[in-house]
Design a protein around this motif. Structure first.
Motif, PDB file in Angstrom:
ATOM      1  N   GLY A 130       2.053   2.356   8.788  1.00 11.30           N
ATOM      2  CA  GLY A 130       2.869   2.107   9.976  1.00 11.30           C
ATOM      3  C   GLY A 130       3.892   1.008   9.775  1.00 11.30           C
ATOM      4  O   GLY A 130       5.020   1.103  10.239  1.00 11.30           O
ATOM      5  N   GLY A 131       3.519  -0.056   9.069  1.00 13.29           N
ATOM      6  CA  GLY A 131       4.449  -1.159   8.830  1.00 13.29           C
ATOM      7  C   GLY A 131       5.170  -1.050   7.503  1.00 13.29           C
ATOM      8  O   GLY A 131       6.089  -1.807   7.220  1.00 13.29           O
ATOM      9  N   GLY A 132       4.732  -0.126   6.650  1.00 15.22           N
ATOM     10  CA  GLY A 132       5.377   0.056   5.350  1.00 15.22           C
ATOM     11  C   GLY A 132       5.002  -0.993   4.329  1.00 15.22           C
ATOM     12  O   GLY A 132       5.596  -1.039   3.248  1.00 15.22           O
ATOM     13  N   LEU A 133       4.026  -1.856   4.632  1.00 11.84           N
ATOM     14  CA  LEU A 133       3.679  -2.948   3.718  1.00 11.84           C
ATOM     15  C   LEU A 133       2.179  -3.057   3.480  1.00 11.84           C
ATOM     16  O   LEU A 133       1.676  -4.125   3.152  1.00 11.84           O
ATOM     17  CB  LEU A 133       4.205  -4.284   4.283  1.00 11.84           C
ATOM     18  CG  LEU A 133       5.714  -4.377   4.437  1.00 11.84           C
ATOM     19  CD1 LEU A 133       6.095  -5.613   5.227  1.00 11.84           C
ATOM     20  CD2 LEU A 133       6.397  -4.384   3.085  1.00 11.84           C
ATOM     21  N   ASP A 134       1.458  -1.956   3.632  1.00 10.54           N
ATOM     22  CA  ASP A 134       0.015  -1.976   3.446  1.00 10.54           C
ATOM     23  C   ASP A 134      -0.304  -2.358   2.000  1.00 10.54           C
ATOM     24  O   ASP A 134       0.094  -1.657   1.071  1.00 10.54           O
ATOM     25  CB  ASP A 134      -0.554  -0.593   3.766  1.00 10.54           C
ATOM     26  CG  ASP A 134      -2.071  -0.578   3.815  1.00 10.54           C
ATOM     27  OD1 ASP A 134      -2.691  -1.566   3.398  1.00 10.54           O
ATOM     28  OD2 ASP A 134      -2.629   0.436   4.256  1.00 10.54           O
ATOM     29  N   PRO A 135      -1.050  -3.457   1.785  1.00 14.52           N
ATOM     30  CA  PRO A 135      -1.326  -3.904   0.418  1.00 14.52           C
ATOM     31  C   PRO A 135      -2.445  -3.129  -0.262  1.00 14.52           C
ATOM     32  O   PRO A 135      -2.661  -3.277  -1.459  1.00 14.52           O
ATOM     33  CB  PRO A 135      -1.737  -5.366   0.611  1.00 14.52           C
ATOM     34  CG  PRO A 135      -2.377  -5.375   1.962  1.00 14.52           C
ATOM     35  CD  PRO A 135      -1.604  -4.378   2.781  1.00 14.52           C
ATOM     36  N   ASP A 136      -3.152  -2.286   0.496  1.00 13.58           N
ATOM     37  CA  ASP A 136      -4.335  -1.611  -0.023  1.00 13.58           C
ATOM     38  C   ASP A 136      -4.092  -0.114  -0.202  1.00 13.58           C
ATOM     39  O   ASP A 136      -3.291   0.491   0.501  1.00 13.58           O
ATOM     40  CB  ASP A 136      -5.509  -1.791   0.939  1.00 13.58           C
ATOM     41  CG  ASP A 136      -5.828  -3.250   1.192  1.00 13.58           C
ATOM     42  OD1 ASP A 136      -5.767  -4.046   0.235  1.00 13.58           O
ATOM     43  OD2 ASP A 136      -6.126  -3.604   2.352  1.00 13.58           O
ATOM     44  N   ILE A 137      -4.838   0.441  -1.152  1.00 13.37           N
ATOM     45  CA  ILE A 137      -4.900   1.886  -1.313  1.00 13.37           C
ATOM     46  C   ILE A 137      -6.371   2.285  -1.257  1.00 13.37           C
ATOM     47  O   ILE A 137      -7.262   1.446  -1.373  1.00 13.37           O
ATOM     48  CB  ILE A 137      -4.255   2.367  -2.632  1.00 13.37           C
ATOM     49  CG1 ILE A 137      -4.909   1.696  -3.849  1.00 13.37           C
ATOM     50  CG2 ILE A 137      -2.758   2.142  -2.611  1.00 13.37           C
ATOM     51  CD1 ILE A 137      -4.406   2.199  -5.189  1.00 13.37           C
ATOM     52  N   SER A 138      -6.619   3.555  -1.096  1.00  9.38           N
ATOM     53  CA  SER A 138      -7.996   4.046  -1.071  1.00  9.38           C
ATOM     54  C   SER A 138      -8.566   4.016  -2.481  1.00  9.38           C
ATOM     55  O   SER A 138      -7.818   4.054  -3.473  1.00  9.38           O
ATOM     56  CB  SER A 138      -8.029   5.471  -0.518  1.00  9.38           C
ATOM     57  OG  SER A 138      -7.353   6.344  -1.412  1.00  9.38           O
ATOM     58  N   PRO A 139      -9.896   3.942  -2.618  1.00  2.00           N
ATOM     59  CA  PRO A 139     -10.493   4.043  -3.953  1.00  2.00           C
ATOM     60  C   PRO A 139     -10.086   5.327  -4.674  1.00  2.00           C
ATOM     61  O   PRO A 139      -9.884   5.317  -5.892  1.00  2.00           O
ATOM     62  CB  PRO A 139     -11.999   3.999  -3.666  1.00  2.00           C
ATOM     63  CG  PRO A 139     -12.105   3.199  -2.402  1.00  2.00           C
ATOM     64  CD  PRO A 139     -10.905   3.622  -1.597  1.00  2.00           C
ATOM     65  N   ALA A 140      -9.933   6.426  -3.933  1.00  2.00           N
ATOM     66  CA  ALA A 140      -9.503   7.682  -4.559  1.00  2.00           C
ATOM     67  C   ALA A 140      -8.099   7.548  -5.143  1.00  2.00           C
ATOM     68  O   ALA A 140      -7.814   8.050  -6.231  1.00  2.00           O
ATOM     69  CB  ALA A 140      -9.549   8.822  -3.544  1.00  2.00           C
ATOM     70  N   ALA A 141      -7.207   6.847  -4.430  1.00  2.00           N
ATOM     71  CA  ALA A 141      -5.844   6.647  -4.925  1.00  2.00           C
ATOM     72  C   ALA A 141      -5.841   5.770  -6.169  1.00  2.00           C
ATOM     73  O   ALA A 141      -5.017   5.956  -7.067  1.00  2.00           O
ATOM     74  CB  ALA A 141      -4.978   6.022  -3.833  1.00  2.00           C
TER      75      ALA A 141
END
Length: 197
Positions: A130-141
């Motif tokens: 939503g903000g375009g700045l999420d520092p995390d990804i999923s473990p699958a990613a």
């Protein structure tokens, strides 16, 4: 004869003093108190969760940063260009033909880069937060990027997989959200491990 209300100094005093007092109490004191309490209770978060190498700030654990090249784990795409001053999502509905094409193109690109079928590409690798700045990804990613990163760095799959696992955080308080991997922290751990070789 009493002075005109607009000329009476006694009538002006409350009109000037009340806003000044309100500004000092609500504008200054409240802000200082809130900042002080935040720094006392959450010192790391209150100062931006900055990550340092020695005395040099290299980023924040709360804001995504762009990583390119095969030797790095990549974050989610950013509609803001990873610029905190213009944080925003794409604002395109799922039914928007441009959004559908963009996501389809991104799925094909990620699948090609990671050597996996398009059906295995996690959604967070092709959509903005939503903000375009999420520092995390999923473990699958993170897992689908392991082979590329290991190959580019000449590291074993087991070693890179272990770094992903070590940098995977569980649900917040064991209840909220989903497990996640902070890309900046993972890449710093990767760089530290690579420097040992």
């Amino acid at each position: 004869m009493s002075p005109h209300p607009l000329q009476d100094r006694a009538a002006w005093r409350p009109a000037l003093v009340l806003p000044l007092v309100a500004l000092l109490i609500m504008g200054l004191s409240y802000s200082l108190l809130g900042t002080g309490l935040a720094r006392a209770a959450f010192p790391d978060q209150a100062t931006g969760s900055l990550l340092r190498r020695g005395d040099t700030v290299i980023g924040s654990a709360l804001v995504a940063q762009p990583f390119t090249g095969d030797a790095w784990f990549h974050p989610r795409p950013s509609a803001a260009g990873y610029d905190p001053m213009s944080a925003a999502g794409s604002n395109q509905a799922r039914s928007n033909p441009e959004a559908i094409k963009r996501v389809d193109d991104a799925i094909a690109e990620v699948a090609r880069a990671e050597g996996v079928p398009p059906s295995q590409v996690p959604t967070d690798m092709v959509t903005e937060s939503g903000g375009g700045l999420d520092p995390d990804i999923s473990p699958a990613a993170a897992r689908i990027q392991v082979a590329r990163v290991a190959r580019a760095r000449g590291m074993s799959l087991e070693k890179v997989t272990a770094l992903v696992q070590a940098n995977t955080a569980g649900k917040q308080f064991g209840v909220f959200g989903q497990p996640r991997v902070n890309v900046l922290k993972l890449n710093l751990a990767l760089e530290a491990e690579a420097s040992k070789q």
